[in-house]
Design a protein around this motif. Sequence first.
Motif, mmCIF file in Angstrom:
data_model
loop_
_atom_site.group_PDB
_atom_site.id
_atom_site.type_symbol
_atom_site.label_atom_id
_atom_site.label_comp_id
_atom_site.label_asym_id
_atom_site.label_seq_id
_atom_site.Cartn_x
_atom_site.Cartn_y
_atom_site.Cartn_z
ATOM 1 N N ASN A 458 0.867 -1.176 0.000
ATOM 2 C CA ASN A 458 0.000 0.000 0.000
ATOM 3 C C ASN A 458 0.907 1.230 0.000
ATOM 4 O OD1 ASN A 458 -2.459 -1.515 0.216
ATOM 5 N ND2 ASN A 458 -1.960 -1.855 2.374
ATOM 6 N N LEU A 459 1.207 1.727 -1.152
ATOM 7 C CA LEU A 459 2.175 2.815 -1.271
ATOM 8 C C LEU A 459 1.616 4.162 -0.836
ATOM 9 C CD1 LEU A 459 3.812 1.718 -4.639
ATOM 10 C CD2 LEU A 459 4.747 1.467 -2.327
ATOM 11 N N ASP A 460 0.300 4.211 -0.541
ATOM 12 C CA ASP A 460 -0.298 5.449 -0.042
ATOM 13 C C ASP A 460 -0.312 5.492 1.480
ATOM 14 O OD1 ASP A 460 -2.129 3.435 0.337
ATOM 15 O OD2 ASP A 460 -3.862 4.581 -0.370
ATOM 16 N N SER A 461 0.335 4.497 2.109
ATOM 17 C CA SER A 461 0.342 4.413 3.573
ATOM 18 C C SER A 461 1.745 4.156 4.085
ATOM 19 C CB SER A 461 -0.586 3.288 4.048
ATOM 20 O OG SER A 461 -1.905 3.506 3.624
ATOM 21 N N TRP A 477 7.763 4.681 10.648
ATOM 22 C CA TRP A 477 8.941 4.047 10.065
ATOM 23 C C TRP A 477 9.104 4.375 8.588
ATOM 24 C CZ3 TRP A 477 6.419 -0.749 12.512
ATOM 25 C CH2 TRP A 477 6.652 -0.756 13.890
ATOM 26 N N GLY A 478 8.063 4.881 7.962
ATOM 27 C CA GLY A 478 8.158 5.258 6.564
ATOM 28 C C GLY A 478 7.970 4.119 5.580
ATOM 29 N N PHE A 479 7.896 2.862 6.060
ATOM 30 C CA PHE A 479 7.697 1.742 5.144
ATOM 31 C C PHE A 479 6.268 1.739 4.612
ATOM 32 C CE2 PHE A 479 10.170 -0.397 8.770
ATOM 33 C CZ PHE A 479 11.390 0.091 8.317
ATOM 34 N N PRO A 480 6.067 1.318 3.380
ATOM 35 C CA PRO A 480 4.683 1.089 2.946
ATOM 36 C C PRO A 480 4.112 -0.118 3.683
ATOM 37 C CG PRO A 480 6.230 0.269 1.298
ATOM 38 C CD PRO A 480 7.050 0.989 2.332
ATOM 39 N N THR A 481 2.823 -0.116 3.925
ATOM 40 C CA THR A 481 2.204 -1.278 4.560
ATOM 41 C C THR A 481 1.982 -2.356 3.503
ATOM 42 O OG1 THR A 481 -0.011 -0.377 4.263
ATOM 43 C CG2 THR A 481 1.105 0.112 6.341
ATOM 44 N N TYR A 482 1.756 -3.579 3.966
ATOM 45 C CA TYR A 482 1.565 -4.695 3.047
ATOM 46 C C TYR A 482 0.115 -4.765 2.567
ATOM 47 C CZ TYR A 482 6.112 -6.372 4.656
ATOM 48 O OH TYR A 482 7.448 -6.477 4.951
ATOM 49 N N ASN A 483 -0.051 -5.125 1.308
ATOM 50 C CA ASN A 483 -1.369 -5.444 0.767
ATOM 51 C C ASN A 483 -1.570 -6.945 0.965
ATOM 52 O OD1 ASN A 483 -3.668 -5.968 -0.701
ATOM 53 N ND2 ASN A 483 -3.075 -4.750 -2.473
ATOM 54 N N TRP A 484 -2.003 -7.303 2.160
ATOM 55 C CA TRP A 484 -2.093 -8.714 2.526
ATOM 56 C C TRP A 484 -3.089 -9.472 1.654
ATOM 57 C CZ3 TRP A 484 1.388 -11.080 5.433
ATOM 58 C CH2 TRP A 484 2.135 -10.325 6.350
ATOM 59 N N ASP A 485 -4.149 -8.825 1.239
ATOM 60 C CA ASP A 485 -5.125 -9.501 0.377
ATOM 61 C C ASP A 485 -4.481 -9.931 -0.931
ATOM 62 O OD1 ASP A 485 -7.107 -9.170 2.268
ATOM 63 O OD2 ASP A 485 -7.918 -7.339 1.362
ATOM 64 N N ASP A 532 -0.825 10.237 14.060
ATOM 65 C CA ASP A 532 -1.857 10.381 13.028
ATOM 66 C C ASP A 532 -2.291 9.038 12.448
ATOM 67 O OD1 ASP A 532 -2.003 13.216 13.059
ATOM 68 O OD2 ASP A 532 -0.122 13.315 11.951
ATOM 69 N N GLY A 533 -1.911 7.956 13.097
ATOM 70 C CA GLY A 533 -2.211 6.649 12.551
ATOM 71 C C GLY A 533 -3.487 6.021 13.069
ATOM 72 N N HIS A 534 -3.750 4.831 12.554
ATOM 73 C CA HIS A 534 -4.891 4.022 12.973
ATOM 74 C C HIS A 534 -4.518 2.563 12.696
ATOM 75 C CE1 HIS A 534 -5.375 4.525 8.655
ATOM 76 N NE2 HIS A 534 -5.987 3.351 8.668
ATOM 77 N N PHE A 535 -5.247 1.634 13.335
ATOM 78 C CA PHE A 535 -4.962 0.227 13.106
ATOM 79 C C PHE A 535 -5.680 -0.276 11.859
ATOM 80 C CE2 PHE A 535 -3.972 -0.195 17.800
ATOM 81 C CZ PHE A 535 -2.625 -0.462 17.593
ATOM 82 N N ASN A 536 -4.974 -1.127 11.120
ATOM 83 C CA ASN A 536 -5.555 -1.771 9.938
ATOM 84 C C ASN A 536 -5.070 -3.223 9.910
ATOM 85 O OD1 ASN A 536 -6.781 -2.299 7.504
ATOM 86 N ND2 ASN A 536 -5.225 -1.274 6.276
ATOM 87 N N PRO A 537 -6.021 -4.197 9.890
ATOM 88 C CA PRO A 537 -7.476 -4.032 9.839
ATOM 89 C C PRO A 537 -8.033 -3.649 11.202
ATOM 90 C CG PRO A 537 -6.959 -6.350 10.020
ATOM 91 C CD PRO A 537 -5.634 -5.633 9.881
ATOM 92 N N ALA A 538 -9.248 -3.184 11.205
ATOM 93 C CA ALA A 538 -9.938 -2.819 12.441
ATOM 94 C C ALA A 538 -11.431 -2.725 12.150
ATOM 95 C CB ALA A 538 -9.400 -1.499 12.994
ATOM 96 N N LEU A 539 -12.203 -2.556 13.214
ATOM 97 C CA LEU A 539 -13.655 -2.394 13.110
ATOM 98 C C LEU A 539 -14.012 -0.992 13.603
ATOM 99 C CD1 LEU A 539 -14.683 -5.859 14.627
ATOM 100 C CD2 LEU A 539 -14.662 -5.222 12.195
ATOM 101 N N PRO A 540 -13.840 0.019 12.748
ATOM 102 C CA PRO A 540 -14.141 1.391 13.178
ATOM 103 C C PRO A 540 -15.638 1.580 13.412
ATOM 104 C CG PRO A 540 -13.691 1.322 10.824
ATOM 105 C CD PRO A 540 -13.388 -0.048 11.349
ATOM 106 N N TYR A 541 -15.958 2.657 14.119
ATOM 107 C CA TYR A 541 -17.357 2.968 14.418
ATOM 108 C C TYR A 541 -17.978 3.762 13.269
ATOM 109 C CZ TYR A 541 -15.945 1.879 19.222
ATOM 110 O OH TYR A 541 -15.456 1.278 20.350
#
Length: 800
Positions: A458-461, A477-485, A532-541
């Motif tokens: 996920n190069l936008d994250s 850390w500046g790393f892109p997150t993984y597109n696990w799907d 400024d972050g959030h957890f992914n995946p998660a169950l937001p309200y």
Amino acid sequence: MHVDISLEYFTNDGETVAIDFGKGPENMIRVINGVWASVKDIDVAKKISYSFYVLKDGNVIRKEWRSHVVRIPFDKVKNKDDFSLQIRDRWVDAPDDMPLWSKAFTDVIFHNKPVKTNVAGNVFFTLSYPDVRSGEVLAMTGSGPLFDDWKKFIPLGYEDPPYRTIFLNVAEPFEFKFVILDSKKGSPKLWESGPNHFLAEVPAKDSFLAILNLLPDFERKPWRGTGTVIPIFSLRSEDSFGVGEFEDLKKLADWAADAGQNIIQVLPINDTTTTKTWTDSYPYSAISSFALNPIYLSLTGAGHKPDPEYRKSQAELNSMQYLDYERVLKEKEYMARWLFHRDGHKTLSGADFKNFMQKNAYWLKPYAAFCVLRDHFGTADFDKWKEYSEYDEARVNEYCREHADDEEFYYWIQYHLDRQLKDAVEYAHSKGIAIKGDIPIGVSRTSVETWRFPKLFNLDSQAGAPPDAFSADGQNWGFPTYNWDEMAKDGYEWWKERLKKMSEYFDAFRIDHILGFFRIWEIPVDKKSGLDGHFNPALPYSGDEVRKMGFDPNSMLFVPDPHHDGLYHPRISAKRTGDYKSLTSSFKDRFNRLFDDFFYHRNDALWKETAMKRLAALLGATKMLACGEDLGMIPECVPETMRQFRILSLEVQRMPKELGKDFGDPAEYPYQSVCTTSSHDTSTLRAWWEEDRALTDRYYHEMLHCNGDTPYFCEPWICERIIEQHLLSPSMLCILPLQDWASIDAEVRYQGDPKDERINVPAEVPHYWRWRMPITLENLLSRTEFGSRLRRMIKNSGRG
């Protein structure tokens, strides 16, 4: 061939047992309560593979940890068509001692010479018992003439660790036990406890009886070991060139073995060369998850004969207190290119290199192309590589043909690094020392992987961590997150290949930020702060849920989900905001409950399910021992999932996992854990002692149980007492930084300010990773009394 398989398994109401020979589950027959049978005629084969399942209403509700493989000695069978095989088997769950199945133990720590199986007889036993330590042999004895009435011990064959097999020519029933023998003396060290086993069946003519998956019952103390952790760049020897090199591991292994230790742990060793400046010293931001870092190359090991110019530079660089990353890299690259132009083409034409190239071309060719393009354009940011900004294999290959000499230079570098590291690891193994590596959670945004496989990221994250003991403002850390799907589509093949490559060097590995396999702290690419972050995946309200609880979803108490409009996460720093401070006491309590529920409970089931899928696919890729770095905000699902996979946890006394405590108690650590006094992300033991006087005072009296005034400095006797507590802990492994081992000795410990020994400050980005041992490895080895002292401490603690 006629096969009769029976399984001992007690089911619940409505459940049945099935067996699968590779073509789908087939129902077994219930013979009596707890015994299931399958009778089948199959084509003659040298081995039979199958698995058991538990079904309910036609659905699989339980399956085994591994499949069963029965190897049949058909060369001993005269009439194969009339041959009958009776198998008595057991259900196989993941064993509690699964860490001992890893190659860290089978190949190194518990290494024993293979024992050839004597394939002669009509009954054979196969069992998997890994806790047979170096200098020991597992044998069988029993009643009757076969064992001379308990006087004869027959060793089990040991050719496929940790499985052991024995063939017997049985003519009458007998009682038996398993025994652990001293391999040199042949005498019993430990007898199996409990009642004797009894074999009642005697096979008929032209039939074999296989007794599989027996579980010997030995009462012995769980094995516990020790080790040292240090980055490769921190090693200092008389032969190295301003930085630790792979070959320095040999001297470190000599010292570790002399001190009675079992394992050496290093930090990540992959290539981080992005800018060729000191910022590349950060070992967790690799441009390749497969290539080794060229800075660790031994020039003399690659064929360079030291000349006056080399000796002059070596002396200057080795005299420095800290690593000068830029200068070392620059001088090594200059000399390496000269050496390559002299000898490179001869090396590349050799059989050894061709074999290396054949095995590694899948990653090595794209890596070398990346390096050549980085050098050509003066940047690792491939967005600036014009027509090469998007990876196209044909176009890249054409470019490399035009720059073949430059490309082959990087082949040559990696060939020598691979050879030097494997040579050092083999030497360490000869000393009984296992090597533990470190697999970073991320890769650099400007890396071979993100260039070649952008869909996997996920190069936008950006990945990071929420506020914790390492950083009050969180980490980015500046790393892109993984597109696990996307990764799941081919069964996480990239991860599996990455681990397989690392297993060529390592016997165990630290899973950096294992929490990232449950959920990652994701920060939008246009943000800098970890807050400024959030957890992914998660169950937001949803917005309606937030409003029903009495809050405005657009306030600073919440963060909008960047992937789904109308969904909101509680802001990790909400309690610092003016919106929170303006709430009434009752609404603060309400928000606090919402906050705690979200971060510690609401997502638990989702996070566990996520980790189970990912870790199950990855951990089976190699035989390395898995150790998790499970520090920070730890949801309830993490410890139970790690226990289920038998992943060793990390225990740091000053970072307790029990809420409300300032210190962990080493005496209460779980067995399947690694305990340590400090890490590369913290201050050393001595520096920590001076950071917070009030905290140190409480530690001195409450944890060390000392009276009187607390010493201002962490004196050698204090360090020794702290380390003794850790050595006496139940933890399977006690792996301490070299700085902390040295702290117990007034002469060996660093003589300057303890703060100078810190490796990393997580809150400081970028940080210069440059600490080096204050004395050489040769000097350390010469201090034999210090090594003997450590050996005594380790032995007295009951560690092997």
